[in-house]
Design an enzyme around this catalytic site. Structure first.
Site, PDB file in Angstrom:
ATOM      1  N   LYS A 218       0.845  -1.201   0.000  1.00  0.00           N
ATOM      2  CA  LYS A 218       0.000   0.000   0.000  1.00  0.00           C
ATOM      3  C   LYS A 218       0.879   1.249   0.000  1.00  0.00           C
ATOM      4  CE  LYS A 218      -3.744  -2.346   2.457  1.00  0.00           C
ATOM      5  NZ  LYS A 218      -4.428  -2.647   3.704  1.00  0.00           N
TER       6      LYS A 218
ATOM      7  N   GLN B  12      -4.822  -1.528   9.866  1.00  0.00           N
ATOM      8  CA  GLN B  12      -4.720  -2.839   9.228  1.00  0.00           C
ATOM      9  C   GLN B  12      -5.304  -3.914  10.143  1.00  0.00           C
ATOM     10  OE1 GLN B  12      -3.709  -3.384   6.071  1.00  0.00           O
ATOM     11  NE2 GLN B  12      -4.019  -5.595   6.233  1.00  0.00           N
TER      12      GLN B  12
ATOM     13  N   ASP C  27     -11.282   2.872   4.536  1.00  0.00           N
ATOM     14  CA  ASP C  27     -11.821   1.525   4.317  1.00  0.00           C
ATOM     15  C   ASP C  27     -13.350   1.515   4.220  1.00  0.00           C
ATOM     16  OD1 ASP C  27      -9.830  -0.562   4.245  1.00  0.00           O
ATOM     17  OD2 ASP C  27      -9.376  -0.159   6.347  1.00  0.00           O
TER      18      ASP C  27
HETATM   19  N1  GUN Z   1      -7.065  -6.777   6.249  1.00  0.00           N
HETATM   20  C1  GUN Z   1      -7.398  -7.504   5.165  1.00  0.00           C
HETATM   21  N2  GUN Z   1      -8.063  -6.736   4.271  1.00  0.00           N
HETATM   22  C2  GUN Z   1      -8.150  -5.506   4.822  1.00  0.00           C
HETATM   23  C3  GUN Z   1      -8.720  -4.273   4.372  1.00  0.00           C
HETATM   24  O1  GUN Z   1      -9.299  -4.156   3.287  1.00  0.00           O
HETATM   25  N3  GUN Z   1      -8.589  -3.223   5.226  1.00  0.00           N
HETATM   26  C4  GUN Z   1      -7.964  -3.328   6.428  1.00  0.00           C
HETATM   27  N4  GUN Z   1      -7.914  -2.242   7.198  1.00  0.00           N
HETATM   28  N5  GUN Z   1      -7.423  -4.454   6.873  1.00  0.00           N
HETATM   29  C5  GUN Z   1      -7.520  -5.534   6.059  1.00  0.00           C
END
Ligand code: GUN
Length: 278
Positions: A49, A93, A116
């Protein structure tokens, strides 16, 4: 004939568009990612990311905490980021360690910075039909991929295997908003294959080898969200690709399908939140 839904190619196109879109501004978005502990998969995702964001000219800050961090420390940091005008997007995360209440943490994020789309305000808006600030990345990426290949959604039977807050539940709502008939299946579903065989669009988001050739009808559109390393160290998804693919009309590969789309949509959400804040 089977068409492979190429998430990498579409990701590259979307990132190119976002880069151009950002060039016209004097300032840039700032995405802050909070990473707790040392889950190796999470670390890889977060690095990915960060790298992608930086390539677009998005400021990207990763804040690492040890796995025994106190919940209050995270809450204090989120409150600080909420009131920092330079921070336009916040992501925590997941998963978080057991001793931390993930709902409390997510609820603390300001909805206007919730990249998100996981806060109660944003998920509530999604479920009532009021527009959220942004839509959750993986479901948004799946729908963007279907749209790119002009795969009709309206009136189709979409079967989703998996009921997570990250994928299954928001995707169900987003497909419903597009007038699909939606069935959600999960680990306690009886006669799973009887249901998946009625799917026009089948999405599996489980993280285990579960979708075989006896579970789909011909010409089904198959979207595989699962990604894990099998016993031989090979990256694979929920779907037994080699046997299932020939029967489908469209199918996502793993890797190279949904994964790249999730990252592209995270960048797209980061840009959208930044633009709303200008
Ligand atoms: N862990 C796995 N997928 C995601 C996601 O899309 N967002 C976040 N914050 N954590 C994750």
């Amino acid at each position: 004939m089977t068409v492979i839904l190429d998430g990498k190619k579409l990701r590259d196109k979307i990132l190119e568009e976002l880069k151009t879109r950002l060039e016209k501004y004097d300032s840039s978005p700032t995405l802050v990612v909070i990473l707790v502990g040392d889950n190796p998969a999470s670390r890889i995702y977060v690095n990915n990311k960060k790298k992608t964001a930086e390539n677009l000219g998005i400021n990207s800050i990763v804040i690492n905490y040890p796995s025994d961090v106190e919940e209050q420390v995270l809450l204090d940091k989120i409150h600080e980021l909420n009131s920092d005008k330079n921070v336009t997007a916040i992501l925590v995360q997941l998963p978080l360690p057991e001793h931390i209440d993930k709902f409390k943490i997510i609820n603390a994020i300001s909805p206007e910075k919730d990249v998100d789309g996981f806060t109660p305000e944003n998920s509530g808006r999604l479920f009532t039909g009021e527009k959220p600030y942004v839509y959750p990345c993986t479901p948004k990426g799946i729908i963007r991929l279907l749209d790119e290949y002009e795969i009709p959604i309206e009136g189709k039977h979409a079967v989703i295997v998996g009921r997570s807050n990250i994928v299954g539940k928001p995707l169900a709502q987003m497909l419903l908003n597009r007038n699909a008939t939606v069935t959600i299946c999960h680990s306690r579903t009886k006669n799973l294959a009887d249901i998946t065989k009625t799917a026009d669009i089948l999405v599996s988001a489980v993280g285990g080898k579960i979708i075989g050739i006896n579970m789909i009808q011909s010409n089904c559109v198959v979207v595989d969200v699962g990604i894990f390393k099998d016993e031989n160290g090979k990256t694979r998804g929920d779907v037994d690709f080699d046997t299932v693919a020939p029967l489908t009309s469209y199918i996502t590969p793993v890797p190279g399908g949904v994964g790249p789309m999730t990252i592209a949509m995270l960048m797209s959400n980061t840009v959208e939140l930044f633009e709303k804040n200008l």
